[in-house]
Write a protein that holds these residues in place. Structure first.
Motif, mmCIF file in Angstrom:
data_model
loop_
_atom_site.group_PDB
_atom_site.id
_atom_site.type_symbol
_atom_site.label_atom_id
_atom_site.label_comp_id
_atom_site.label_asym_id
_atom_site.label_seq_id
_atom_site.Cartn_x
_atom_site.Cartn_y
_atom_site.Cartn_z
ATOM 1 N N LEU A 1 -7.671 15.143 16.755
ATOM 2 C CA LEU A 1 -8.182 16.199 17.626
ATOM 3 C C LEU A 1 -8.982 15.675 18.816
ATOM 4 N N GLY A 2 -9.213 14.382 18.891
ATOM 5 C CA GLY A 2 -9.973 13.833 20.006
ATOM 6 C C GLY A 2 -11.416 14.278 20.012
ATOM 7 N N THR A 3 -12.045 14.307 18.836
ATOM 8 C CA THR A 3 -13.408 14.825 18.723
ATOM 9 C C THR A 3 -14.468 13.734 18.616
ATOM 10 N N ALA A 4 -14.089 12.467 18.795
ATOM 11 C CA ALA A 4 -15.095 11.402 18.730
ATOM 12 C C ALA A 4 -16.130 11.559 19.828
ATOM 13 N N ALA A 5 -15.703 12.066 20.987
ATOM 14 C CA ALA A 5 -16.611 12.374 22.101
ATOM 15 C C ALA A 5 -16.009 13.540 22.865
ATOM 16 N N TYR A 6 -16.824 14.175 23.682
ATOM 17 C CA TYR A 6 -16.397 15.409 24.327
ATOM 18 C C TYR A 6 -15.292 15.235 25.359
ATOM 19 N N ASN A 7 -15.006 14.002 25.775
ATOM 20 C CA ASN A 7 -13.965 13.781 26.777
ATOM 21 C C ASN A 7 -12.612 13.437 26.193
ATOM 22 N N LEU A 8 -12.534 13.092 24.908
ATOM 23 C CA LEU A 8 -11.306 12.523 24.361
ATOM 24 C C LEU A 8 -10.259 13.570 23.969
ATOM 25 N N TRP A 9 -10.619 14.853 23.936
ATOM 26 C CA TRP A 9 -9.620 15.866 23.608
ATOM 27 C C TRP A 9 -8.463 15.844 24.608
ATOM 28 N N ALA B 1 -5.700 31.815 21.684
ATOM 29 C CA ALA B 1 -6.550 30.809 21.045
ATOM 30 C C ALA B 1 -7.953 31.353 20.823
ATOM 31 N N HIS B 2 -8.470 32.083 21.809
ATOM 32 C CA HIS B 2 -9.793 32.697 21.648
ATOM 33 C C HIS B 2 -9.772 33.784 20.583
ATOM 34 N N LEU B 3 -8.727 34.582 20.557
ATOM 35 C CA LEU B 3 -8.615 35.634 19.541
ATOM 36 C C LEU B 3 -8.536 35.026 18.150
ATOM 37 N N ALA B 4 -7.742 33.960 18.007
ATOM 38 C CA ALA B 4 -7.639 33.293 16.709
ATOM 39 C C ALA B 4 -8.978 32.700 16.301
ATOM 40 N N GLY B 5 -9.696 32.109 17.266
ATOM 41 C CA GLY B 5 -11.002 31.549 16.967
ATOM 42 C C GLY B 5 -11.998 32.592 16.534
ATOM 43 N N ALA B 6 -11.901 33.780 17.131
ATOM 44 C CA ALA B 6 -12.848 34.851 16.814
ATOM 45 C C ALA B 6 -12.579 35.480 15.454
ATOM 46 N N PHE B 7 -11.304 35.630 15.113
ATOM 47 C CA PHE B 7 -10.962 36.391 13.905
ATOM 48 C C PHE B 7 -10.522 35.531 12.720
ATOM 49 N N ALA B 8 -10.060 34.309 12.975
ATOM 50 C CA ALA B 8 -9.574 33.461 11.883
ATOM 51 C C ALA B 8 -10.448 32.230 11.657
ATOM 52 N N GLY B 9 -11.394 31.983 12.568
ATOM 53 C CA GLY B 9 -12.269 30.820 12.417
ATOM 54 C C GLY B 9 -12.214 29.926 13.640
ATOM 55 N N THR B 10 -13.347 29.337 13.992
ATOM 56 C CA THR B 10 -13.431 28.538 15.218
ATOM 57 C C THR B 10 -12.512 27.321 15.194
ATOM 58 N N GLU B 11 -12.168 26.840 13.979
ATOM 59 C CA GLU B 11 -11.280 25.679 13.908
ATOM 60 C C GLU B 11 -9.907 25.991 14.494
ATOM 61 N N TYR C 1 -9.354 27.853 17.186
ATOM 62 C CA TYR C 1 -9.484 27.653 18.637
ATOM 63 C C TYR C 1 -9.490 26.170 18.963
ATOM 64 N N THR C 2 -10.225 25.385 18.185
ATOM 65 C CA THR C 2 -10.303 23.944 18.421
ATOM 66 C C THR C 2 -8.923 23.305 18.440
ATOM 67 N N VAL C 3 -8.061 23.730 17.538
ATOM 68 C CA VAL C 3 -6.714 23.167 17.454
ATOM 69 C C VAL C 3 -5.820 23.722 18.560
ATOM 70 N N LEU C 4 -5.778 25.044 18.715
ATOM 71 C CA LEU C 4 -4.820 25.669 19.629
ATOM 72 C C LEU C 4 -5.061 25.288 21.085
ATOM 73 N N ILE C 5 -6.324 25.114 21.475
ATOM 74 C CA ILE C 5 -6.604 24.796 22.869
ATOM 75 C C ILE C 5 -6.197 23.372 23.212
ATOM 76 N N ARG C 6 -5.889 22.575 22.180
ATOM 77 C CA ARG C 6 -5.442 21.202 22.386
ATOM 78 C C ARG C 6 -3.921 21.058 22.293
ATOM 79 N N VAL C 7 -3.219 22.135 22.041
ATOM 80 C CA VAL C 7 -1.765 22.089 21.931
ATOM 81 C C VAL C 7 -1.163 22.279 23.323
ATOM 82 N N PHE C 8 -0.057 21.614 23.604
ATOM 83 C CA PHE C 8 0.469 21.481 24.960
ATOM 84 C C PHE C 8 0.704 22.789 25.724
ATOM 85 N N PRO C 9 1.054 23.944 25.085
ATOM 86 C CA PRO C 9 1.234 25.155 25.905
ATOM 87 C C PRO C 9 -0.020 25.589 26.661
#
Length: 373
Positions: free
Chosen positions: A120-128, A174-184, A186-194
């Motif tokens: 997920l590129g979470t070692a630092a805020y720039n690596l995503w 991604a925001h809707l999923a983060g709000a209703f299914a859990g923030t994780e 959003y973390t995943v979906l916002i990093r997917v190529f679409p």
């Protein structure tokens, strides 16, 4: 192969914007919501054009180099050389060195933390960004082939509009999923190529129709393009400043604010890309000189600057606070840390690039091989 000189300028502009984002985001460390916090909220939001510009550049460069018949194996080999070693090295570094909030040794990470950081590129805020660009690199042959089919049929513009629509839906979702299914989610979906595919394909379009793109952009009023980008900056920056003032924090804003932002952001980023290209032309047509040369050089080293700047910001902030007694709650801190981080990151990357083989760790082998890698 013809090189587009605009690209190095764009990389430099985007690298400066990335540093601005990561300096201004420390407004969260200001007690309460005051004018300094609101100004930095606006800067933080407005400067977020950086990643879309980098994605656009990637599509432009790859689309220019790889058209017609080419070796898929050679393509993937070059991409791996460019990105994997720096990503692995800096993931390991940022897992052990803390660069958010404090600066120091974080200890040896657990295996689960290492796996999460790599995926997920979470070692630092720039690596995503690397998680995102690796996906686009892997898919480029398919994306380019699909684009070329639409282009041959005269439907390239239709494809871009369709991708813009899909990208907006994806990011709102991604925001809707983060709000209703859990923030994780959003973390995943916002990093997917679409989430950024439109900007990548827009770069491919410009690569395939560079002369047309330049002609169309030159036909527009520079003042009009600048006004469009400025209006977008005022709208998005102002919207978030108002939201933070009202709700007390960025994360406290309602879901509707996040969704409206995701709908509007492409209509700000596209004019910004146009403004940056116009600025690149202005610098180039001015006959070069120190400003143009410094801008190009900063852009040439932007990859390494992107990788190393969180470390520089953290170390610089720690030194600044120790020497002056100031903090992120003081106005002087932000411009000093921004300028210091930009200069020190550039200097560090240039110094590392002169050490045999060390340049590969900060992507400087790309500079030596040539820009169309």
């Amino acid at each position: 192969m013809v090189w587009f000189r605009e690209v190095e300028y764009l990389r430099g502009f985007a690298a400066l914007a990335v540093i601005a984002v990561h300096v201004s985001m420390n407004y969260t460390r200001i007690p309460g919501v005051n004018l300094l916090a609101l100004v930095n909220v606006a800067v933080y939001v407005v400067a977020h054009f950086a990643v879309p510009v980098f994605i656009f550049i990637s599509g432009w460069v790859l689309g220019a180099r790889y058209s017609g018949e080419y070796s898929i194996r050679d393509f993937y080999r070059r991409r791996a050389q460019t990105i994997l070693l720096p990503y692995l090295f800096f993931t390991a570094l940022y897992l052990m060195v803390t660069v958010e909030g404090t600066f120091g040794f974080a200890g040896v990470p657990a295996p689960g933390r290492v796996a999460e950081a790599l995926l997920l590129g979470t070692a630092a805020y720039n690596l995503w960004f690397f998680v995102l660009i690796i996906q686009l690199y892997l898919l480029f042959p398919l994306i380019a082939r699909g684009y070329d089919r639409f282009d041959r049929g005269g439907a390239a513009f239709f494809l871009l509009l369709a991708l813009l629509f899909v990208q907006v839906l994806w990011n709102v979702g991604a925001h809707l999923a983060g709000a209703f299914a859990g923030t994780e989610w959003y973390t995943v979906l916002i990093r997917v190529f679409p989430s950024h595919l439109f900007y990548f394909v827009l770069g491919i379009y410009v690569a395939r129709h560079t002369d047309r793109f330049r002609s169309q952009l030159r036909s527009l009023s520079p003042a009009g393009v600048l006004a469009a980008a400025g209006a977008g900056a005022l709208l998005l920056g102002g919207m978030w400043a108002v939201a933070v003032h009202h709700y007390g924090s960025l994360s406290g804003a309602t879901l509707s604010v996040f969704c409206i932002y995701r709908i509007l952001e492409p209509f700000y980023y596209v004019p910004v890309i146009a403004v940056l290209v116009l600025a690149a032309w202005r610098l180039e047509e001015a006959g070069g000189g120190r400003t143009a040369g410094a801008s190009r050089s900063f852009g040439e080293h932007s990859y390494g600057i992107y990788l190393i700047h969180p470390l520089v910001i953290a170390a610089g902030a720690a030194a600044w606070f120790s020497l002056t007694g100031l903090s992120w709650a003081d106005w002087e801190t932000y411009p000093v840390i921004f300028l210091g981080a930009a200069a020190a990151s550039y200097g560090a990357v240039r110094a590392v690039s002169r050490v045999p083989y060390a340049g590969y760790l900060v992507g400087e082998s790309r500079v030596r091989r040539g820009p169309l890698q």
